[in-house]
Design an enzyme around this catalytic site. Structure first.
Site, short mmCIF file in Angstrom:
data_model
loop_
_atom_site.label_atom_id
_atom_site.label_comp_id
_atom_site.label_asym_id
_atom_site.label_seq_id
_atom_site.Cartn_x
_atom_site.Cartn_y
_atom_site.Cartn_z
N ASP A 215 -9.08 58.40 -39.82
CA ASP A 215 -9.58 59.60 -40.49
C ASP A 215 -9.81 60.67 -39.41
O ASP A 215 -9.19 60.60 -38.36
CB ASP A 215 -10.85 59.26 -41.29
CG ASP A 215 -11.07 60.21 -42.47
OD1 ASP A 215 -10.95 61.43 -42.26
OD2 ASP A 215 -11.38 59.76 -43.58
N HIS A 238 -6.89 62.37 -38.46
CA HIS A 238 -6.82 63.54 -39.34
C HIS A 238 -7.25 64.82 -38.64
O HIS A 238 -7.55 65.81 -39.30
CB HIS A 238 -7.63 63.30 -40.61
CG HIS A 238 -7.07 62.19 -41.46
ND1 HIS A 238 -7.61 61.85 -42.67
CD2 HIS A 238 -6.03 61.36 -41.27
CE1 HIS A 238 -6.91 60.83 -43.19
NE2 HIS A 238 -5.95 60.52 -42.35
#
Ligand SMILES: *[C@@H]1O[C@H](CO)[C@@H](O)[C@H](O)[C@H]1NC(C)=O
Ligand SMILES: *[C@@H]1O[C@H](CO)[C@@H](O)[C@H](O)[C@H]1NC(C)=O
Length: 389
Positions: A215, A238
């Site tokens: 993430d 991310h």
């Protein structure tokens, strides 16, 4: 007094001074911690911490080489001293997610001031938890590996965190934190394993970090101020994300954020700001992104004020979050999608004072694109793809 008595008195005074200022050393093994990675060492670590916390002099807690199984553990302050150090040569291992149950954090430092942690590896063994989540069965919410709540003057150097269940490191309601040379690793497809999450905190500095995770490498929540991120690597992951913001109507703003000399490699995003399309009093103000290299990043530059990751039940309003004074200075490299620069801002609260100062982003061998919605600002120097501001 005769001379010899004076000498003795001075000597005793000196000895007292030395013992009061000497570092008090605590080795967790002396308090029953076991290095086999199987025996529960939680009690030994807590005993060591409570002793350290009761001393008025500086204390060093030493964790020798080996693997230590720790259940949920809270190192609670405030302590009688503001100079506790944790030197970790070993690996701290989490139990199964079933044992952690509903605990939101595996290792928590609560209300601690003047702490330095150096070295060490945290192995949260998250794979079985991710598997539970993927199976669609009902699973506990998962535990963050290392959390600091209400901490002040904390330094973490050379720590490694692997395979957290959810986020690796959480910084909440803290002041004055330095994270140096952290290494954070989890698979690209591991769910919600953010590297470092910061919220309601002032004066956090992250330098020399290497973050490869499933993430956000760093996620910056409401109430983050004076954050400095420098000389770090992100990806897979991310990206470095401000947000998501605007989840709540009343929310503290994000202010004075610097991201400098960071390399993004194969990440989904690079420099991202994301807000929900809902009313909110929050804001993002004063962000500088400088000397950034993108290597095959899907969304190198992105402001998304219509954020709705699952595309289900998305709010259909406009975001109340006011975004202003965001500077992109010397951003170079390659995009893995054609739109290398996207400013999708709120209709009711357009982004203002966005500055592009020397940007060069390419997409394969064709021209990359930029798209703008409700974004105002200016560009200087050469900007590629051409600015749409
Ligand atoms: C530790 O620091 C806190 C916050 O700065 C302060 O209030 C407290 O008095 C200090 N404690 C000691 C023992 O120095
Ligand atoms: C902004 O944050 C940096 C640390 O990241 C700090 O040194 C600086 O003083 C802050 N600026 C303002 C105006 O608060």
């Amino acid at each position: 007094m005769e001379k010899s008595k004076i000498t003795l008195f001075v000597f005793l005074l000196f000895s007292f001074w030395v013992s009061a200022n000497a570092v008090y050393n605590i080795n967790v093994v002396d308090y029953g911690a076991k290095t086999d990675g199987k025996t529960d060492s939680t009690k030994a670590f807590l005993t060591a911490w409570n002793l350290a916390c009761s001393k008025t002099q500086s204390v060093k807690i030493y964790v020798p080489n080996g693997r230590y199984l720790l259940k949920q553990i809270t190192f609670k302050g405030p302590c009688k001293n503001n100079v506790t150090s944790f030197q970790i040569d070993g690996t701290l291992v989490a139990p199964s997610y079933k044992v952690l149950g509903n605990a939101p954090n595996w290792i928590l430092f609560y209300k601690v001031t003047g702490l330095s942690i150096s070295g060490g590896t945290l192995d949260a063994q998250g794979a079985s938890f991710w598997a539970c989540r993927r199976s669609g069965k009902s699973c506990p919410p998962g535990a963050r590996s290392l959390a600091f709540n209400f901490g002040t003057k904390i330094t973490v150097k050379g720590l490694t965190s692997i395979n957290s269940q959810i986020m690796h490191i959480s910084i909440n309601n803290c002041n004055n934190l330095l994270m140096q040379g952290l290494k954070i690793v989890a698979p690209d497809d591991s769910p919600n394993t953010d590297g470092i999450h910061i919220q309601l905190s002032t004066g956090v500095t992250i330098t020399g970090a290497s973050i490869k995770t499933g993430d956000d490498c760093v996620s910056i929540g409401p109430g983050t101020r004076n954050l400095w991120i420098e000389a770090s690597n992100c990806g897979p992951g991310h990206g470095i994300s401000i947000g998501s913001l605007g989840q709540d109507k009343l929310e503290q703003g994000v202010q004075n954020i610097t991201v400098k000399n960071v390399v993004f490699t194969g990440s989904n995003n690079g420099l991202r700001i994301k807000t929900w399309a809902r009313p909110s009093n929050g804001f993002v103000r004063g962000v500088l992104y400088q000397d950034i290299i993108m290597k095959n990043v899907v969304n190198p530059i992105l402001i998304d004020q219509h954020y709705c990751p699952r595309n289900k039940g998305c709010p259909s309003q406009e975001s109340g979050i006011k975004i202003s004074q965001v500077t992109y200075r010397n951003i170079q490299g390659s995009s893995a999608s054609q739109v290398a620069m996207k400013f999708d801002c709120s209709r009711t609260n357009p982004c203002t004072d966005i500055k592009l100062q020397t940007v060069k982003l390419t997409y394969q061998n064709t021209a990359a694109k930029s798209t703008c919605l409700n974004a105002k600002g200016a560009s200087t120097g050469s900007v590629l793809p051409q600015s749409c501001l």
